[in-house]
Design a protein around this motif. Structure first.
Motif, mmCIF file in Angstrom:
data_model
loop_
_atom_site.group_PDB
_atom_site.id
_atom_site.type_symbol
_atom_site.label_atom_id
_atom_site.label_comp_id
_atom_site.label_asym_id
_atom_site.label_seq_id
_atom_site.Cartn_x
_atom_site.Cartn_y
_atom_site.Cartn_z
ATOM 1 N N THR A 806 0.833 -1.215 0.000
ATOM 2 C CA THR A 806 0.000 0.000 0.000
ATOM 3 C C THR A 806 0.862 1.257 0.000
ATOM 4 O OG1 THR A 806 -1.729 -1.191 1.210
ATOM 5 C CG2 THR A 806 -1.826 1.232 1.223
ATOM 6 N N SER A 807 1.958 1.201 0.747
ATOM 7 C CA SER A 807 2.857 2.360 0.777
ATOM 8 C C SER A 807 3.424 2.654 -0.603
ATOM 9 C CB SER A 807 3.978 2.105 1.779
ATOM 10 O OG SER A 807 4.904 3.169 1.763
ATOM 11 N N ILE A 808 3.786 1.544 -1.313
ATOM 12 C CA ILE A 808 4.344 1.736 -2.672
ATOM 13 C C ILE A 808 3.265 2.233 -3.620
ATOM 14 C CG2 ILE A 808 5.409 0.551 -4.610
ATOM 15 C CD1 ILE A 808 6.748 -1.316 -2.595
ATOM 16 N N GLU A 809 2.057 1.583 -3.524
ATOM 17 C CA GLU A 809 0.979 1.975 -4.434
ATOM 18 C C GLU A 809 0.479 3.377 -4.141
ATOM 19 O OE1 GLU A 809 -1.909 -1.032 -3.830
ATOM 20 O OE2 GLU A 809 -1.055 -2.415 -5.307
ATOM 21 N N GLY A 810 0.433 3.757 -2.866
ATOM 22 C CA GLY A 810 -0.085 5.078 -2.516
ATOM 23 C C GLY A 810 0.880 6.205 -2.823
ATOM 24 N N SER A 811 2.143 5.889 -3.054
ATOM 25 C CA SER A 811 3.131 6.922 -3.344
ATOM 26 C C SER A 811 3.097 7.277 -4.826
ATOM 27 C CB SER A 811 4.531 6.431 -2.946
ATOM 28 O OG SER A 811 5.496 7.382 -3.330
ATOM 29 N N ASP A 812 3.017 8.591 -5.148
ATOM 30 C CA ASP A 812 3.049 9.050 -6.541
ATOM 31 C C ASP A 812 4.400 9.665 -6.883
ATOM 32 O OD1 ASP A 812 2.881 11.197 -4.895
ATOM 33 O OD2 ASP A 812 1.418 12.294 -6.124
ATOM 34 N N ASN A 813 5.444 9.229 -6.131
ATOM 35 C CA ASN A 813 6.768 9.814 -6.355
ATOM 36 C C ASN A 813 7.267 9.552 -7.768
ATOM 37 O OD1 ASN A 813 6.860 10.777 -3.769
ATOM 38 N ND2 ASN A 813 7.861 8.966 -2.936
ATOM 39 N N ILE A 814 6.993 8.314 -8.252
ATOM 40 C CA ILE A 814 7.528 7.967 -9.582
ATOM 41 C C ILE A 814 6.875 8.824 -10.654
ATOM 42 C CG2 ILE A 814 7.731 6.120 -11.285
ATOM 43 C CD1 ILE A 814 7.949 4.144 -9.016
ATOM 44 N N SER A 815 5.516 8.851 -10.636
ATOM 45 C CA SER A 815 4.816 9.627 -11.677
ATOM 46 C C SER A 815 5.140 11.112 -11.557
ATOM 47 C CB SER A 815 3.313 9.403 -11.561
ATOM 48 O OG SER A 815 2.852 9.807 -10.283
ATOM 49 N N GLN A 816 5.169 11.595 -10.282
ATOM 50 C CA GLN A 816 5.471 13.008 -10.098
ATOM 51 C C GLN A 816 6.894 13.329 -10.547
ATOM 52 O OE1 GLN A 816 4.818 14.341 -6.143
ATOM 53 N NE2 GLN A 816 5.428 16.452 -6.540
ATOM 54 N N LEU A 817 7.815 12.405 -10.181
ATOM 55 C CA LEU A 817 9.198 12.643 -10.569
ATOM 56 C C LEU A 817 9.369 12.578 -12.078
ATOM 57 C CD1 LEU A 817 12.046 13.180 -9.568
ATOM 58 C CD2 LEU A 817 12.401 10.715 -9.371
ATOM 59 N N MET A 818 8.668 11.625 -12.733
ATOM 60 C CA MET A 818 8.743 11.539 -14.195
ATOM 61 C C MET A 818 8.159 12.793 -14.836
ATOM 62 S SD MET A 818 7.791 7.538 -14.886
ATOM 63 C CE MET A 818 8.037 7.717 -16.645
ATOM 64 N N HIS A 819 7.064 13.295 -14.253
ATOM 65 C CA HIS A 819 6.469 14.531 -14.778
ATOM 66 C C HIS A 819 7.439 15.705 -14.609
ATOM 67 C CE1 HIS A 819 3.485 17.580 -15.719
ATOM 68 N NE2 HIS A 819 3.788 18.189 -14.578
ATOM 69 N N GLU A 820 8.049 15.806 -13.412
ATOM 70 C CA GLU A 820 9.012 16.875 -13.186
ATOM 71 C C GLU A 820 10.212 16.725 -14.102
ATOM 72 O OE1 GLU A 820 10.007 16.768 -9.101
ATOM 73 O OE2 GLU A 820 8.053 17.492 -8.391
ATOM 74 N N LEU A 821 10.620 15.446 -14.335
ATOM 75 C CA LEU A 821 11.763 15.217 -15.213
ATOM 76 C C LEU A 821 11.464 15.695 -16.634
ATOM 77 C CD1 LEU A 821 14.601 13.994 -15.438
ATOM 78 C CD2 LEU A 821 13.548 11.807 -16.002
ATOM 79 N N GLU A 822 10.263 15.389 -17.138
ATOM 80 C CA GLU A 822 9.893 15.850 -18.480
ATOM 81 C C GLU A 822 9.818 17.370 -18.528
ATOM 82 O OE1 GLU A 822 9.652 14.123 -21.195
ATOM 83 O OE2 GLU A 822 10.218 12.309 -20.101
ATOM 84 N N PHE A 823 9.283 17.956 -17.443
ATOM 85 C CA PHE A 823 9.191 19.423 -17.394
ATOM 86 C C PHE A 823 10.583 20.051 -17.414
ATOM 87 C CE2 PHE A 823 9.191 23.292 -14.823
ATOM 88 C CZ PHE A 823 8.300 24.067 -15.542
ATOM 89 N N GLU A 824 11.505 19.493 -16.634
ATOM 90 C CA GLU A 824 12.864 20.033 -16.597
ATOM 91 C C GLU A 824 13.569 19.801 -17.917
ATOM 92 O OE1 GLU A 824 13.996 21.891 -14.332
ATOM 93 O OE2 GLU A 824 12.332 21.645 -12.928
#
Length: 989
Positions: A806-824
């Motif tokens: 649940t901790s892994i599934e509830g974390s949006d770090n990957i998607s958020q980080l990928m979004h930030e990476l594309e933005f950068e």
């Protein structure tokens, strides 16, 4: 282009001041600090190129309301005057040529060939501030700036290139950390590392999901086992309580044997019978009420039919209602038009009263103000104002011409008083001529004596040479003759005679030439030689007096030429005055014509005519609106009368008693008539509908009662009875039998629940003892306890695993980080594009510099070398432009080369001045504009200043040069050149 004269009406500290630049091509303007040199410099640029309003406002004089002036110039054989005023046309230029034609700002720009204020400052003007900025730069920067000026004439080129370099450095450096792109790359690298860590965590997620699934399978198996044990425990517990139930089951079975095997009776018969009877009771009551209502409705409908209107009267009444709507609308419009008419009329009267022109309504209606009238009144206003301005300017020009004529006549009188008589000047010239003749004859005498001494020495040499040649030829001839005699060679003998003759001939020729020269030098001059009548000091004084007299005469001639020019200007002024007077008369005739056509203009200034035109136009438009409103008002009255006639015609047929009533009462009566008719029609409709509904409901009630009766008879038939009492008796018997069956069935269910898969009937006959059942029950409970403990442990393990999942599934770090990476990454792309744009701009700038270098550098550097050599007194003979990363290199007369860092500050300033002069000289081929220098060599010593002045005088032969300086040395060094001293507005020659 040559600047002849500047007339300042008002600019900074200068008010009503005239300065003459026509005395020489090189003008030196001398003044102490704060004497107004820079202001005068700015005034010249203002007259040529103009200034923005805020900067013009800065130079508004404190003691005068005017800001502007005139500048008279010569350009390619055309003499014209530039005029600018701050208050006129927003400082735009007006140019007046010598033939009296007026030109505009665009014409001046065309004469300047696109030269702007900034371009002129960069190419044809520089000051000491430029030298101070150059001295603060390092070697490479100074070389680049000087090269930039040499190539383009703009000292900003180097600054632009440096800004581009700084911009590129701010964006990216190969080994930097602070530039934006470098920081962005580092940021992207850190984000990628974090993303890899998150991806590793994501890989462990699938492993934990597998473990969780396996744990769920084990928990399910444990639950099934626990469930089976629970069922076994329940079964054994029930077995302990089964004995009482079996005994009761046997008793009930015996009682059921007394009842018939089958008792016919419908299911829920009693309930169903009561139900049908209950439903039939209200239906019968409602049916009786509906039959009574039907009779009442028929009677009311017959009574209402007697009060309905005829069809014709009804149609006419409805038309009258439509006419009433139109009538009310027209009444409203009538009131509105009356109010508008009164309001507009009051406004027209108010406007006429404010104008106070004594114009009647009839005159206002017949008045026609066309577009041509507006144009004529505006033109008269503009022409009148322009005539006033021109008359003021003409008065100013007359005063200026009178002042200049008076000043020149005073100067001429002063100079004429200093002149000597022609006899005195002739006497001085004869004395100088006598002295010059005496000096010339003494010089000739000395020269002749020197020649005689030289000839005496040369005569001895010539005689010796002739004798030597004679002896040599005779000797050679004798030898040749001896060989001829001995060898009998006739040719040799003839050759020997010829050599002897040649030797004697040259000897006689030399003797004759020496005699001729002696005779020439022995000739004496018969003219007597007079002694010197005056000494050298007297001769110098006479020459100085003659030079002064010559200067006085030249100045008088110049003043006379200026007076002639003033006469020409005065004739032009008279022509302008005449033209202005003619224009004034023409305008007066136009004003008179307009006043004849419009008498109310007689007592009004022409400056107010355009405004009056718009006011009158507005009043005429409002009066026209009043007339339009009145016409519409009359139309409304006619239409109202037609409607009243239609209403009267209607009441002739409908109700004569209402004929004398008001139109409002008549419409109210019609409304009441229609309302009554509509109400009667509505009631008849309602009653008809009610009657129809009553008949339909009766039929429905009869249909509803029929199935109820059939259901009751069907119940009797199923029970096998014919009466209601027999039906209830059979119901009681059935109920007793069902109660016993229900108890038996309940016991059956209880016993069957003990073990559904076994034959409990057989089990009852073989009942287990109580001790055995208790032992089996204890064993099952022990197994259940162990199974429960195992299940709890597995559930806890599953909960831990699920928590991690649940901790892994509830974390949006990957998607958020990928979004930030594309933005950068997108941000990095934009920064890279920005860096590419700046890089391209710098490449284009460098390419432009190279192109300009290839085209103009050689010529500029040749002139720079020439000027630099002259300024340094021949110490440096060549200037080499920068190549690649090097700077300027200069070469001295010994061939030694020096970089800029190896030169003194004064020498660097000389190089900079030489380069600026070379650029101006190159650009003057296309833009022949004056070159203006503002204290650019204030730090030069006396020797460098003299060389600078000499160079400027040489340049001034082809191009006008204006030098502003605060150094008295410059004015002193510029000997025999006109200069102007800025002190209390006094002109000095």
């Amino acid at each position: 282009m040559f600047i002849e004269q500047a007339t300042i009406f008002g600019f900074g500290k200068w008010v009503d001041y005239t300065i003459d630049f026509s005395s020489d091509n090189a003008i030196y303007i001398f003044g102490e600090n704060e004497s107004g040199k820079s202001t005068l410099h700015t005034f010249i640029l203002f007259m040529l190129f103009g200034l923005p309003p805020k900067k013009r406002e800065f130079y508004r004089p404190k003691t005068s309301g005017k800001l502007g002036g005139r500048l008279t110039v010569q350009d390619k054989g055309i003499r014209f005057t530039i005029e600018r005023f701050h208050e006129v046309d927003n400082g735009a230029a007006k140019c007046y040529t010598s033939d009296g034609i007026q030109q505009d700002e665009q014409w001046l720009k065309n004469r300047l060939q696109g030269m702007t204020y900034a371009s002129y400052q960069s190419v044809f003007s520089f000051s000491a501030n430029d030298l101070s900025q150059v001295s603060e730069m390092n070697e490479n920067e100074l070389g680049e700036v000087i090269l930039g000026i040499g190539l383009t004439g703009s000292k900003n080129l180097y600054a632009i290139e440096r800004r581009l370099d700084d911009k590129m450095g701010d964006l990216f450096k190969p080994y930097g950390k602070k530039p934006k792109i470098n920081q962005q790359l580092s940021k992207l690298q850190d984000m990628q590392i974090r993303l890899d860590q998150y991806k590793q965590l994501e890989a462990s997620y699938y492993q934990k999901k597998t473990e969780a699934n396996n744990m769920k399978t084990a928990i399910t198996a444990t639950k099934e086992k626990l469930e089976k044990l629970t069922n076994d425990r329940l079964f054994l517990g029930k077995m302990q309580h089964a004995q009482p139930s079996i005994q009761m089951y046997k008793t009930i079975s015996k009682q059921l044997e007394d009842f018939p095997e089958h008792i016919p009776f419908p299911e829920d018969g009693i309930t169903r019978l009561e139900k049908w009877k209950e439903k039939m009771l209200p239906l019968k009551s409602e049916l009786a009420i509906l039959q009574d209502n039907e009779k009442k409705y028929d009677q009311k409908i017959k009574n209402l039919q007697m009060h309905q209107l005829e069809k014709s009267i009804l149609d006419q009444a409805e038309k009258m209602i439509e006419a009433e709507k139109r009538y009310d609308h027209l009444i409203s419009e009538q009131n509105k038009h009356k109010a508008d008419k009164d309001k507009q009329q009051i406004q027209v009267d108010k406007e006429l009263e404010e104008l106070d022109l004594h114009i009647s309504r009839e005159e206002l209606v017949s008045m026609a103000l066309s577009f041509q009238t507006e144009k004529t009144w505006k033109q008269i206003k503009v022409d009148s104002e322009q005539i006033s301005l021109e008359k003021e300017q003409l008065q100013t020009e007359q005063n200026q011409i009178d002042r200049q004529r008076h000043h020149l006549q005073q100067q001429k009188s002063v100079l004429q008083e200093k002149l000597h008589s022609d006899n005195k000047i002739h006497e001085w010239q004869e004395k100088l001529q006598a002295v010059d003749e005496f000096a010339a004859k003494n010089y000739l005498k000395t020269f002749k004596e020197q020649q005689q001494n030289d000839w005496a020495k040369q005569r001895v040499r010539k005689r010796k040479a002739a004798n030597y040649i004679l002896i040599g030829l005779v000797f050679i001839g004798m030898i040749v003759g001896m060989f001829g005699i001995l060898g009998t060679h006739t040719v040799s003998i003839f050759s020997s005679l010829l050599l002897v003759l040649l030797g004697m001939g040259q000897w006689f020729f030399q003797r004759h030439s020496i005699h001729e020269m002696d005779h020439a030098f022995m000739h004496e001059d018969d003219m007597p030689i007079r002694t010197n009548e005056i000494n050298e000091s007297e001769r110098e004084m006479i020459m100085a007096d003659l030079e002064k007299q010559h200067q006085y005469r030249n100045q008088i001639d110049a003043i006379e030429e200026q007076l002639k020019g003033l006469e020409i200007q005065y004739l032009k002024w008279e022509e302008k005055t005449y033209q202005t007077a003619e224009r004034e008369k023409r305008i007066a005739r136009q004003v008179q014509d307009q006043q004849l056509e419009y008498p109310f203009l007689s007592n009004m200034e022409t400056s107010f005519w355009p405004e009056l035109y718009y006011r009158l136009k507005s009043v005429i438009r409002m009066d026209k609106q009043v007339q339009d409103i009145a016409a519409n008002f009359n139309k409304i009255i006619c239409e109202l009368e037609q409607i009243q006639e239609q209403v009267n015609t209607f009441f002739e047929q409908a109700n004569r008693e209402m004929k004398n009533k008001s139109i409002k009462q008549k419409f109210e009566w019609i409304h009441q008539l229609l309302d009554n008719h509509h109400e009667t029609t509505k009631q008849m409709t309602y009653l008809t509908t009610y009657k129809k509904d009553a008949v339909e409901k009766q039929q429905q009630l009869q249909q509803q009662l029929q199935p109820h009766q059939m259901e009751i008879e069907k119940l009797y038939k199923l029970a096998g009875v014919n009466s209601e009492e027999a039906f209830y008796e059979k119901s009681r018997e059935l109920k007793e039998k069902q109660d016993l069956l229900q108890k038996k069935d309940s016991l059956y269910q209880q016993l069957s629940a003990i073990d559904a898969e076994q034959d409990w009937q057989h089990m009852l006959q073989n009942v287990r003892d109580e001790h055995t059942l208790q032992l089996q029950l204890d064993q099952v409970q022990e197994k259940m306890k162990q199974c429960t403990t195992d299940l709890d442990k597995k559930r806890q393990d599953l909960a831990d695993i699920n928590a991690e999942i649940t901790s892994i599934e509830g974390s949006d770090n990957i998607s958020q980080l990928m979004h930030e990476l594309e933005f950068e990454k997108e941000k990095l792309k934009q920064q890279a594009e920005q860096w590419a744009v700046v890089k391209s701009a710098k490449e284009i700038l460098l390419q432009t510099k190279r192109t300009y270098r290839n085209k103009y550098l050689n010529k500029v550097m040749e002139l720079t070398t020439d000027y630099f050599q002259e300024l340094t007194g021949g110490i440096y003979v060549h200037v080499f432009p920068p190549v690649d990363d090097s700077t300027f290199i200069v070469e001295n007369e010994n061939g030694t080369r020096f970089h800029l860092s190896e030169l003194s500050k004064g020498t660097v300033d000389q190089l900079y001045v030489s380069l600026r002069l070379a650029v101006s000289k190159s650009m003057s081929e296309k833009h022949a504009l004056p070159f203006i220098i503002d204290d650019a060599f204030v730090h030069f010593d006396s020797i460098r200043t003299k060389r600078m002045v000499h160079l400027l005088n040489r340049i001034a032969n082809d191009q006008q040069v204006i030098i502003f300086t605060c150094k008295k040395e410059v004015a002193d060094t510029a000997d025999n050149k006109s200069f102007i001293k800025l002190q209390n507005s006094i002109r000095i020659h």
